[in-house]
Structures are given as structure tokens and as C-alpha cells.
Scaffold this motif. Structure first.
Motif, PDB file in Angstrom:
ATOM      1  N   VAL A 455      73.036 -88.466 -36.954  1.00 17.76           N
ATOM      2  CA  VAL A 455      72.978 -87.029 -37.177  1.00 17.76           C
ATOM      3  C   VAL A 455      71.627 -86.436 -36.767  1.00 17.76           C
ATOM      4  O   VAL A 455      71.513 -85.245 -36.523  1.00 17.76           O
ATOM      5  N   ASP A 456      70.612 -87.278 -36.673  1.00 15.40           N
ATOM      6  CA  ASP A 456      69.265 -86.758 -36.442  1.00 15.40           C
ATOM      7  C   ASP A 456      68.960 -86.513 -34.975  1.00 15.40           C
ATOM      8  O   ASP A 456      67.978 -85.850 -34.651  1.00 15.40           O
ATOM      9  N   VAL A 457      69.759 -87.066 -34.078  1.00 16.87           N
ATOM     10  CA  VAL A 457      69.382 -87.025 -32.661  1.00 16.87           C
ATOM     11  C   VAL A 457      69.934 -85.765 -32.011  1.00 16.87           C
ATOM     12  O   VAL A 457      71.149 -85.591 -31.921  1.00 16.87           O
ATOM     13  N   ASP A 458      69.049 -84.883 -31.602  1.00 11.97           N
ATOM     14  CA  ASP A 458      69.549 -83.687 -30.928  1.00 11.97           C
ATOM     15  C   ASP A 458      68.666 -83.240 -29.769  1.00 11.97           C
ATOM     16  O   ASP A 458      68.733 -82.106 -29.341  1.00 11.97           O
ATOM     17  N   GLY A 459      67.849 -84.135 -29.256  1.00 10.37           N
ATOM     18  CA  GLY A 459      67.042 -83.750 -28.107  1.00 10.37           C
ATOM     19  C   GLY A 459      66.500 -84.970 -27.387  1.00 10.37           C
ATOM     20  O   GLY A 459      66.601 -86.104 -27.878  1.00 10.37           O
ATOM     21  N   GLU A 460      65.930 -84.705 -26.235  1.00  8.59           N
ATOM     22  CA  GLU A 460      65.410 -85.786 -25.398  1.00  8.59           C
ATOM     23  C   GLU A 460      64.319 -86.569 -26.124  1.00  8.59           C
ATOM     24  O   GLU A 460      64.249 -87.795 -26.029  1.00  8.59           O
ATOM     25  N   ALA A 461      63.485 -85.834 -26.899  1.00 14.01           N
ATOM     26  CA  ALA A 461      62.385 -86.506 -27.596  1.00 14.01           C
ATOM     27  C   ALA A 461      62.915 -87.540 -28.587  1.00 14.01           C
ATOM     28  O   ALA A 461      62.303 -88.595 -28.790  1.00 14.01           O
ATOM     29  N   ASP A 462      64.078 -87.246 -29.195  1.00 18.19           N
ATOM     30  CA  ASP A 462      64.672 -88.210 -30.125  1.00 18.19           C
ATOM     31  C   ASP A 462      65.087 -89.481 -29.395  1.00 18.19           C
ATOM     32  O   ASP A 462      64.940 -90.590 -29.910  1.00 18.19           O
ATOM     33  N   LEU A 463      65.620 -89.294 -28.197  1.00 18.73           N
ATOM     34  CA  LEU A 463      66.043 -90.463 -27.420  1.00 18.73           C
ATOM     35  C   LEU A 463      64.825 -91.293 -27.016  1.00 18.73           C
ATOM     36  O   LEU A 463      64.842 -92.522 -27.073  1.00 18.73           O
ATOM     37  N   VAL A 464      63.762 -90.598 -26.627  1.00 18.08           N
ATOM     38  CA  VAL A 464      62.530 -91.311 -26.270  1.00 18.08           C
ATOM     39  C   VAL A 464      62.049 -92.123 -27.470  1.00 18.08           C
ATOM     40  O   VAL A 464      61.685 -93.296 -27.346  1.00 18.08           O
ATOM     41  N   GLU A 465      62.084 -91.500 -28.638  1.00 18.78           N
ATOM     42  CA  GLU A 465      61.628 -92.222 -29.825  1.00 18.78           C
ATOM     43  C   GLU A 465      62.461 -93.482 -30.054  1.00 18.78           C
ATOM     44  O   GLU A 465      61.933 -94.553 -30.332  1.00 18.78           O
ATOM     45  N   ASP A 466      63.789 -93.359 -29.934  1.00 20.55           N
ATOM     46  CA  ASP A 466      64.646 -94.518 -30.172  1.00 20.55           C
ATOM     47  C   ASP A 466      64.323 -95.639 -29.185  1.00 20.55           C
ATOM     48  O   ASP A 466      64.237 -96.805 -29.567  1.00 20.55           O
ATOM     49  N   VAL A 467      64.146 -95.278 -27.929  1.00 21.34           N
ATOM     50  CA  VAL A 467      63.857 -96.309 -26.930  1.00 21.34           C
ATOM     51  C   VAL A 467      62.502 -96.958 -27.226  1.00 21.34           C
ATOM     52  O   VAL A 467      62.374 -98.184 -27.251  1.00 21.34           O
TER      53      VAL A 467
END
Lengths: 802, 357
Positions: A455-467
Motif C-alpha cells: 500500500v505504501d508504494v506510489d512513486g518512483e522513489a519508493d521503487l528506488v528505495e525497495d531496490v
């Protein structure tokens, strides 16, 4: 969030050690807060065989046991009623410190019989409060080995801090997914195959929201009726898991809901179907409704809570806590299982309003995976039928699972340009896929679909953080910011520098810097001109700290009182900090406030202390102003300090009537009485924001020094004036006699007394004449003296004292 | 005339003088107008030139010798007199000197000065903002969604709602000043923000008021590596160690993405924490790359501007650096505590002179 290593391995195929698991948990952002390894803590306590237990010769309740510890036979005197020949128990040898009591064992005699070591109870092992007897182990337990493994305590308990964005890790499956993505093993899928369908559910579910706009409180509800269940204690393995993470086993049905909540992050509820009247109805609570919840407390609704009701009324808060009226008991035979989704905001509001902290609320307010509504009902129905028997109905499906699907663009270059680490594109894709994301496209145009549980992922920065977090923050390179100038430039503004100077100059004057609360009791605020409703806290930490301070002085004065009570009555304290006029952004002023109380020092063989007075506070204020570069010979001293000062022994320092720089004086005796402290107590407040700022573009050069090569002379005068004449006016009059020649006027004596009358005072001054171009003749000096006398007579009606 | 006898006689008179008064009398008697020497000198005029030539130098030599003897005697008498005076003028130098009190600077102020000094060298300015904040600056602009559980975690102090429904609060972090700075000034930004912060929390390790220092750097082309570098450089300088172990852990703050918590390597030894030793970790701050939503809320384009922020407890790092055990004592104003843990006003931290003694 607690889990055990064994429980984790239900979801993660891995041969990683506990240490590796702990390290990786923290590395991916699931911070390990504690680890409890009971097996290690209890390693010294071993399985023992009671070879013989005979009554104690001198005590009815005691038995004398011959215990085979595996390394010999010990004699133990034991008071437990269940100690008997042939049993297996837990032996603690002499020298050990019992965890539950803190006592260290040593060989002893009990009523004359030797006793060496102890057979222990669960309470003595710190396992439970059970102390009616000693621990009994299975008769086939191998003698001499640590008992923890025998009773299944060898599963380390791990507590992790789950940040509010990672609700999916409030289920152990979600934690396992992160670890698998980080290379610690393989995520095991769980069984979500459909079950049920034997018959239509006799209970339906209806959404009965009065206002359709509030229907988002619960958009979807799946239910399943299971008939013919038997609700006893849950199986050993489930109880062991729940106990390990601190949950109390209650009954199989209740334990299943708790187990699935922690296992998969899916909160459930189970109703006793025979106590449900009509259909289950989901709606908002109405003001005045009330129900008794599972915690046996009665909750009165404020209106607006999402409630689970039936024909007889509301019985529970959806997503927070169910009701006692239709909860499961040992007699329950038919159940209705709820797997629903509740709006996070409303769930949080309901929980907060009614002060309920439940596992369900904790998850729903963080946004439970909406897709789990569908598989959750099957998982629950399967566990119920497997563990309690019975038959499951068709699945009742009301509403629709909210569609939160979204696809985000990810540029591979952003991993480095935002995350600061080079991750190969293939690794980016692998990590995202392992976390459940779908990845299409490549390079600067990856299209990433977000799994329903994130539910928390809603932008590119979130994806960068996960990676980057899965790849490892350790790999982020360390880079320094470019320097902005060869040599650092000042970072403080002039005002900030003044604050720093104020602190150091006051401390250099013997005052102790304090940092006191920004708030104080209302009654004290009112004494110092505060207490405005806009500056009173709605939820103060205590009634003593409910109002923003209008002045720095009250907290310093009460600090002096505390110090006085500790034997430090002669004290000088200051603080430089904010005081509050209003709640506007500019309603806060920086003030340097200080107090002196009692005497100027301890008694001393060479220097007598004296009581502090208003002139100490004046000196402090002036010293501070001087330190920040103000020419205090140019300021005016006037009456008119605030009401919390003694009206006759206080003053203000100002640059013109509108620019008040400071006030000082004795604190008003009535104020001191209110604050319960005895004087003498003087104080000052310097308004730091009022101090004029240096002009922009100031030069560092100073004007040339002009000194006289000619002899300076001083002449002393004693004048009698009316008592209400200000000495400052006398000094001004004296200087006015010759502004070029007179460079200083110092007051060296003041007399008020009977000899010159009640209305008069005598002021003695020394006048310094400094000629620049020649040595003065006696005649010239006398002429200036005459002029001083004349000026004094004219300006302040002063006469020379005879 | 026996000059030698005269000399012995007169010098005897001088050396016999027991004090400066006697010596003056002896001078008058030996060299004065009525002295025998003067009498003899006066007789020189009546002598024939040959005799005079023989006698005069001897008389002059005698006169010089007498003057010398008087000077010597005077010196000796003065020295003796001084010795007598000095012998009488002893004080007990172990008596305490007249008191001069020096106050103390509170550890919070001292540590703020230290931090300021370090960040000044790294090109940061100091920014400040109000303690009483609105919901927008403390939460909304920092990407806290309404009713988000992260708001709950903050234990906010509120004021009563105003007529228009707005409810002011005491800032829960100095991050609100990030917003105020970005709203009013153009990027790039490089600021630190020390200040009072408030949370409704009071126990052994929490006080309702505490101090934070916030950092904000906004520029083009900044990434997490710069964040790491900045905080590592700061930590080494602040703790005055050549090497400080640091661990960046993924974490969550609504206003940063990616986010991290930072632990510092330390040892726990008999209740004392030592930074730079041991194998344990202690959390000291939270940080991350400024969330695009925060930049947007301040009118900045996240495709153009990017940066990082961090927040650190000042009281906490003061406790760590100086081994101060109890947070609550910071706000108690006990002079015994202030005297012990406070700092001399002359100990102004500087990079040139060293941050601490």
C-alpha cells in the motif's frame, strides 16, 4: 511484531543461521529489537529421572527424592505435590541461579535431610505463573539433556520493529518475502485453494450504510458458515507458536484468528452463528448505541464508527474489536467467519476515540492487503474445518475488493542518481520481481506494477528505495558535498550571533545557564501577563505544564526555589530562549532572562557578600547589551517595567520610548509570594529581537584613536537635590557644562538621611576634564566648575552641599 | 698631617652608623662644611704649590672614598631594613583568594555551538522557525496523510481549535522549518535547524520537550551517497574521532524516500556508552532523500531539485558525547548538575581550537 525462527521457516526455505537471519532483517529495514533464545538461557536445566520419592521423616508435605541427573544420582528434598517415583522432571544443580526467583542454589539441609539441587516449576523457570507443582516431562524424555528442546522452547523469539509503511510485514509471510528477495532463501507459497461449497450460507451479509458516501468504510466482506464444529483447546503446535509471541491461547476458533493475523497479516473474526440474529449488517454506528466488546468493556458510540450489526443491533467495531454477544465459546457448534476490509482512516479514528489497541486495528489502519479478503476466507475456513471439524458453506461475497492496482514508471538510472548505488538492471528486475512487483519494459522505461499488499508504494522513489534496501544500504558510496567556498563563511546571522554572545557573557558574569520548559502552569502565566486561551494546550502532559510561557522569569524563579530547597539559596540563573505572545509564526520572541537571588556570594574572610539588588540586574542587562555591541551610554533608563517587577525598584532600558531593549529590577513581592519563594530576588529580561542589527556593508576599520597628551584633571562636587531628581539628569546637566572638556562624570557617593532632610538627597560626583590642545590653567578649571554648578542649579535645582 | 689616620678615623665613623639617621649625621660630620676634611681642604690654598700638588690628590681620593663608604653603608642599611620589613610582612598564602564566580553554559547550548561550527565549515547556514506550528507545516507538507498512523506516533501537543477549525500544535520535529525555508527561499539550500521540539511523552528516557537539529540540503545531482558522506564527516568531527563506525538501515519517514536510520558503533560498558569502541550499535538519527511530495508542496520540481534531510536529537548526542546519564536532568536547572555537566563560558567550540577540552 514478534515471530519465532521456526515460524519464519514455515514461510522461508532456508538454511540460514539465526545470526544471518537477524542481520538480514535489520539490513532490509525490519529492525531487530530483541531476540530471546530460551534454549540458550535454559541450557543448564536438564531432564532428570526421579528414581525414588519417599516421605520426609520430619515433614508431612516434603519428599526426599533420589534423582538421576544423567551424570549421577542427587538427593533432593522437594515440596511439590506431584513429585513421585518414576516421573521425569527438570533438574537445577547447585550453583545455578533460578531465573524466576533470582536465588542461587547451594547444597543445604532441609529439616535435617541433605538436599543438593532442585526440581523446578514453570514459574521458577520464568515460563508461566504455574507453581502448583514441578514441571513434568514425557516419560520418554532423555535424561541429562537440556529440557528446553524437549518441550519445544528451542525456537528463538525475534521481535522486529515494523515501520508504519510496511503493513505486509505484520504477517510472517511478508517478512519471509523480504528475506527471500534479499537472498536468504526461497519464499514458500501458502495454501489458498478454495474450500467450502457444501451448502449455501444461512447467514448473509448486507451493507446498510445510511449515507452511501460513507460506504467506503467497508467496501468488501467475505463470509463463510461452518456447521458442526467442536471448539476445544487448539493443537499443541499452534499454542506453542502463540505463546512464544506472547499471546494467550484461548480456544481453537479464537486461536485460529490470532494465528492467521500473525502468520499472513490477515485479521479475521469468527461469530457464533447461532447467536447472530438475521443477517450480518455493516454500517456506521449511531450516537447512543452501545455494545459489550470481547474485552468485556461497554463502548458507547459517538457515531461514525464502522460497526458490525445484526437484527438485534450493533455488536462490534469493524476492524477493531468484535462483540461479546456473538463471540465463540466452548459450546459453539456453528460459526460464521468474517474476512473483510476496513478503511484505514476510519479504523484509526475509531480505535483512537475508544482507546482500543487491537491487533486488527493495528493492521487495518495501516492498510491490509485488499486481495487478502478473498484468500483469507479460504485459509480460515480450511483451518476451522481441519482443527474443529464441520462443513464449510459457500463463500458469501458482499461488495467488491477495492481496486488499488497501479503501474509506476521506473528509470534504471534513478537507482544511482537517487539511491547513490550502482545496481545492475538485471538485479533491479530480480529484486522487484522477488518482492512481488511486475516489471515490463526496460532501461529508462520500466513499467512496474505494484502488488496489492504494498500500500505504501506510489512513486518512483519508493521503487528506488525497495531496490536499494534489498541490494543493501551498505553498498551506497560515501560522497562529500562540494565545498561552497575555499574558507568557510559565517553560518550565523547577526541575531543568532547575539544569542550566542548573550549566553557566554552572562555565564562569564557568574550565572548558570538553564533550559526550562516552554510551558508552565496557567496561574504562573497569568502572573507574568500570559494565559491567553490561544496559548493553552488542549492536551498538556500535566496540569502543571498547560500554558505557553509569556516570560522566561517564572520558570527561572521556580528553579531557584527548587535549588534553594536543596541548599543552594544564593543563586544566579539565566536562560536564552523563546517566550510566546501569540500562536502566529511571528508571535515568539527570543529573550535573555536572568535572576539573582539571595546574597552575592558566600561569606568570605576578605570580601563580605551583600544582598542582591536591582542594580545587579541592571548591570547584567547592560553587560549583555554591551557585549552585543550596543553603546549603553546612549540608552535611556526609565521607569515603567512590567507589573511583575517592584514598581519603585525596577526600570527599562530603551532607545526611545518605542524601542524597549530590556527591563530589570526587583521582582514584585506579591509575585514572589505566589511563587512561594523568599527574596531578595532580582531579574532582568533583554529582548534579543529588539537589539538593532548592524548596518549592511559595515566596515571592519575603526575610527582613529584620539588621546590627549595634556594633563587631565578631576574636580569633586557634592550637590543637594530633591529626592525625586534622577541622577541621570544630574549627570547630563554636569556634562552639559562643557561638552568638549568634560569626558566623564562619576557618582561616588549618595546620601539620603536626616542630616539633609527627608525630601533631599546628597549626590557626590567627580567630573573629569580632558583638554586636547593645552594644559588648563586654574582659572579655566574654576570657570568650568562654576558652569557645572550653574547648570546643576538651573536644570535640577541643585545646590552645593555646605 | 696623617691623611691615612684621618681616613681610618672618618670611615670608622661611617661604618659605625647603625641606621640611616646616624649615617646622615656621620656624613655631615665627615664631609660637611664644618668637618675636619673641609677644614684641611680649605687649608690647601695656603700651601706652597709643591706641597699642594702632593696633598690635593690624596685629599680628593679621601673624599671619594668617604662618599663611596657612605653609599655602601646606605645600601647595606636599606637592605637590612627591607629584610626586617619583609620578615614582618608575611601572609598565609593558603588563605582562599577573593571569590570570582564563573557560571556555566548548558550542555545543549554548547553542543549546538559545536554542531554549528562543524556545519559552518561544510557550508551550512543556521535556520530557525516557530515552536507553535500549524498542521500544514508540521504534517501535511511533510507528506503525512490525514489520519496516518505516523501522526499517532508523534504524540502531538495541540492547542484548542480556532473558530475556523484550524488547530495549532507544538512542532513535533524541526522538519517544519524545512518547509518554511523552502517556501520562502530559492534553492539550492544547505541549512541546519536547531530547536525545541515537543512530544506528549514523559518517562525515564523521554521529556515533553527536547531538542532536535535538522539538516536540509537541496541541490541538483545529490544522492544518498552525499547524505552518507555528510553524516559520516559530521560524526567523525563531532565525536572527535578519526574513525566512527556507522550503519545505515532502511527505515520509514513520510517526508523522505528512500529513508534510513543511522546507528553508530559503540560499546556498552557498566552503564557507560563509549562511541568509537566495541561492537554494539546505537541509533542516533533518522534521514533520507527528501520525498518528491515534500518538494512539490514547497513548489519545487522534483525532476530538477533533489536532496536529503536528517533529524537528530541534540540532548541525546550531548548525552553520548559527554556521558550524561539522565535526560530529565537537562531541564531541572539544578546548579549542582549545571556546575558538573555545564561548560566554561570561555570554552567556545571552534574547529581551529578544538570542539571540546
Amino acid at each position: 511484531m514478534k515471530l519465532t525462527l521456526g515460524w519464519l521457516k514455515d514461510h522461508l526455505e532456508t538454511d540460514a543461521t539465526l545470526e544471518q537471519v537477524l542481520e538480514k532483517l535489520t539490513a532490509v529495514g525490519l529492525e531487530v529489537e530483541s531476540v530471546t533464545d530460551r534454549a540458550a538461557e535454559l541450557a543448564d536445566y536438564t531432564v532428570a529421572h526421579v528414581v525414588e520419592a519417599v516421605p520426609h521423616p520430619d515433614a508431612d508435605r516434603l519428599r526426599v527424592c533420589k534423582v538421576d541427573t544423567g551424570s549421577g544420582i542427587e538427593q533432593v528434598v522437594c515440596g511439590a505435590p506431584n513429585a513421585r517415583t518414576g516421573m521425569k522432571g527438570v533438574f537445577a544443580r547447585s550453583g545455578l541461579t533460578i531465573p524466576g526467583t533470582g536465588l542461587t542454589l547451594k547444597p543445604t539441609k532441609i529439616r535435617g535431610v541433605e538436599s543438593n539441587g532442585m526440581l523446578v516449576s514453570e514459574r521458577e523457570m520464568g515460563l508461566s505463573n504455574e507453581h502448583d507443582g514441578i514441571i513434568e516431562l514425557a516419560t520418554d524424555a532423555p535424561v541429562g539433556v537440556p529440557f528446553a528442546g524437549v518441550v519445544g522452547l528451542d525456537d528463538p523469539v525475534i521481535e522486529v520493529a515494523i515501520t508504519p509503511n510496511r503493513q505486509e510485514c505484520l504477517g510472517i509471510h511478508g517478512i519471509a518475502r523480504d528475506l527471500a528477495a534479499a537472498g536468504l532463501g526461497t519464499l514458500k507459497p501458502f495454501n489458498r485453494d478454495p474450500v467450502g461449497g457444501a451448502f449455501p450460507s444461512p447467514i448473509g451479509v448486507r451493507f446498510t450504510f445510511d449515507d452511501p458516501a460513507t460506504a467506503d468504510a467497508c467496501p468488501v466482506f467475505h463470509g463463510c458458515y461452518v456447521r458442526g464444529v467442536k471448539n476445544g483447546p487448539s493443537p499443541e503446535w499452534m499454542q506453542r507458536r502463540l505463546k512464544a509471541i506472547g499471546l494467550r491461547p484461548i480456544s481453537t476458533l479464537v486461536d485460529i484468528t490470532n494465528f492467521v493475523t500473525y502468520d499472513l497479516g490477515r485479521p479475521l473474526h469468527v461469530f457464533d452463528a447461532d447467536k447472530v440474529q438475521g443477517d450480518i449488517q455493516v454500517r456506521l454506528g449511531r450516537e447512543g448505541e452501545s455494545f459489550v466488546a470481547l474485552d468485556d468493556r461497554t463502548y458507547e458510540m459517538a457515531g461514525g464508527e464502522c460497526v458490525i450489526a445484526d437484527d438485534s443491533g450493533a455488536h462490534g467495531f469493524g476492524g477493531v474489536m468484535g462483540g461479546a454477544a456473538n463471540g465463540c465459546t466452548a459450546e459453539t457448534v456453528n460459526v460464521f467467519i468474517e474476512s473483510a476490509w476496513f478503511d484505514p482512516v476510519r479504523t484509526a479514528q475509531t480505535g483512537r476515540r475508544h482507546g482500543i489497541d487491537s491487533d486488527a486495528r493495528y493492521r487495518f489502519e495501516r492498510g491490509v492487503d485488499p486481495e487478502s479478503v478473498a484468500w483469507g476466507i479460504h485459509v480460515a475456513a480450511r483451518l476451522v474445518t481441519e482443527l474443529c471439524g464441520g462443513e464449510a458453506s459457500d463463500i458469501v461475497q458482499t461488495g467488491a475488493i477495492p481496486d488499488q492496482s497501479r503501474t509506476l514508471r521506473l528509470r534504471q538510472s534513478r537507482i544511482a542518481s537517487l539511491g547513490g548505488v550502482q545496481v545492475p538492471e538485471a538485479e533491479t528486475r530480480r529484486i522487484l520481481t522477488a518482492l512481488g512487483f511486475g516489471v515490463e519494459g526496460e532501461g529508462e522505461d520500466m513499467q512496474v506494477s505494484v502488488p496489492s499488499w504494498r500500500v505504501d508504494v506510489d512513486g518512483e522513489a519508493d521503487l528506488v528505495e525497495d531496490v536499494v534496501r534489498i541490494f543493501g544500504y551498505d553498498h551506497i558510496e560515501t560522497v562529500q558535498l562540494p565545498r561552497l567556498s575555499d574558507v568557510a563563511t559565517p553560518s550565523l546571522t547577526a541575531a543568532q550571533r547575539n544569542v550566542r554572545t548573550a549566553r557566554r557573557s552572562l555565564a562569564a558574569r557568574g550565572m548558570y545557564e538553564c533550559v526550562t520548559w516552554s510551558f508552565l502552569p496557567l496561574a504562573q502565566a497569568e502572573l507574568f501577563g500570559g494565559g491567553d486561551a490561544a496559548l493553552r494546550l488542549a492536551n498538556p502532559i500535566s496540569a502543571d505544564l498547560d500554558c505557553m510561557r509569556p516570560s522566561l522569569l517564572p520558570n527561572l524563579i521556580t528553579a531557584a526555589a527548587r535549588n534553594s530547597a536543596r541548599g543552594n539559596g544564593d543563586i544566579a540563573l539565566f536562560e536564552v530562549g523563546p517566550q510566546y505572545r501569540s500562536d502566529a509564526p511571528d508571535g515568539q520572541d527570543t529573550v535573555a532572562g536572568g535572576i539573582r537571588r539571595g546574597r552575592t556570594g558566600d561569606r568570605h574572610w576578605a570580601a563580605s557578600p551583600r544582598a542582591v539588588d536591582a542594580f545587579d540586574a541592571k548591570a547584567d542587562s547592560e553587560a549583555l547589551l554591551n557585549a552585543v555591541g550596543l553603546d549603553t551610554s546612549k540608552v535611556q533608563i526609565a521607569r515603567g517595567a512590567s507589573d511583575w517587577y517592584h514598581p519603585g525598584r525596577s526600570g527599562v532600558i530603551q532607545l526611545g520610548p518605542k524601542l524597549r531593549l530590556a527591563q530589570f529590577g526587583e521582582i514584585h513581592p506579591a509575585v514572589l509570594e505566589e511563587l512561594d519563594i523568599k527574596g531578595p530576588l532580582v531579574g532582568f529580561e533583554v529582548f534579543m529581537d529588539a537589539i538593532p542589527q548592524p548596518k549592511a556593508g559595515r566596515k571592519t576599520t575603526r575610527p582613529p584613536l584620539t588621546v590627549s597628551d595634556f594633563q587631565a584633571v578631576t574636580r569633586d562636587f557634592a550637590f543637594v537635590v530633591s529626592r525625586d531628581v534622577a541622577v541621570a539628569d544630574m549627570i547630563r546637566a554636569a556634562r552639559g557644562a562643557d561638552r568638549n572638556l568634560i569626558t566623564a562624570v562619576d557618582i561616588f557617593d549618595l546620601y539620603e538621611g536626616e542630616r539633609i532632610g527627608a525630601d533631599a538627597k546628597s549626590v557626590a560626583m567627580s567630573v573629569r576634564l580632558e583638554p586636547m590642545d593645552r594644559t588648563l590653567t586654574d582659572k579655566e578649571i574654576d570657570a568650568v566648575g562654576e558652569k557645572v554648578i550653574a547648570n546643576m542649579a538651573k536644570s535640577v535645582d541643585a545646590s552645593l552641599r555646605g | 698631617m696623617d691623611i691615612e689616620k684621618l681616613k681610618a678615623d672618618l670611615i670608622g665613623q661611617i661604618t659605625d652608623a647603625g641606621n640611616l639617621g646616624d649615617l646622615e649625621a656621620a656624613r655631615v660630620a665627615t664631609l660637611g662644611k664644618k668637618s675636619r676634611l673641609s677644614e684641611v681642604m680649605r687649608g690647601l690654598g695656603k700651601m706652597d704649590p709643591a706641597e699642594r700638588q702632593q696633598v690635593a690628590p690624596r685629599l680628593n681620593a679621601l673624599k671619594n672614598a668617604l662618599n663611596q663608604a657612605i653609599d655602601d653603608r646606605r645600601g647595606a642599611l636599606k637592605r637590612a631594613e627591607l629584610e626586617v620589613r619583609l620578615a614582618a610582612e608575611q601572609v598565609d598564602i593558603t588563605l582562599p583568594a577573593r571569590p570570582e564566580v564563573t557560571g556555566r553554559i548548558h550542555p545543549v547550548s554548547q553542543v549546538v555551538d559545536e554542531i554549528t561550527e562543524i556545519f559552518a565549515d561544510m557550508g551550512f547556514a543556521i535556520a530557525e522557525g516557530p515552536d507553535i506550528e500549524d498542521d500544514f507545516h508540521n504534517f501535511t507538507a511533510l507528506n503525512f496523510p490525514p489520519a496516518h498512523p505516523a501522526r499517532d506516533m508523534h504524540d502531538t501537543f495541540f492547542f484548542d481549535p480556532k473558530e475556523d477549525g484550524e488547530r495549532m500544535l507544538l512542532r513535533t520535529h524541526t522538519s517544519s522549518v524545512q518547509i518554511r525555508t523552502m517556501e520562502t527561499q530559492d534553492p539550492p539550500h544547505r541549512i541546519v535547524i536547531p530547536g525545541r521540539t515537543y512530544r506528549s511523552d514523559s518517562d525515564m528516557t523521554h521529556t515533553p520537550m527536547f531538542h532536535q537539529i535538522e539538516g536540509l540540503v537541496i541541490d541538483r545531482n545529490l544522492h544518498m551517497g552525499h547524505l552518507k558522506g555528510t553524516l559520516e564527516a559530521f560524526s567523525r568531527a563531532f565525536f572527535e574521532l578519526d574513525e566512527v563506525r556507522m550503519r545505515f538501515r532502511p527505515s520509514y519517514f513520510p517526508f523522505t524516500e528512500p529513508s534510513a536510520e543511522v546507528d553508530i558503533g559503540c560499546s556498552f560498558d557498566k552503564g557507560q556508552i563509549r562511541i568509537g569502541e566495541g561492537t554494539d550499535w546505537l541509533e542516533i538519527l533518522g534521514c533520507g532523500m527528501v520525498h518528491p511530495n515534500v518538494l512539490r508542496a514547497c513548489g519545487l520540481d522534483p525532476e530538477e531539485w533533489q536532496g536529503f534531510a536528517w533529524g537528530m536529537g541534540i540532548d541525546r548526542i550531548a548525552m553520548l558525547k559527554y556521558g550524561i546519564p539522565d535526560l530529565r536532568a537537562f531541564f531541572d536547572s539544578d546548579v549542582r548538575w549545571l556546575r558538573h555537566y555545564g561548560f566554561q563560558p570561555t570554552d567556545v567550540p571552534s574547529l581551529g581550537g578544538g570542539l571540546s577540552r
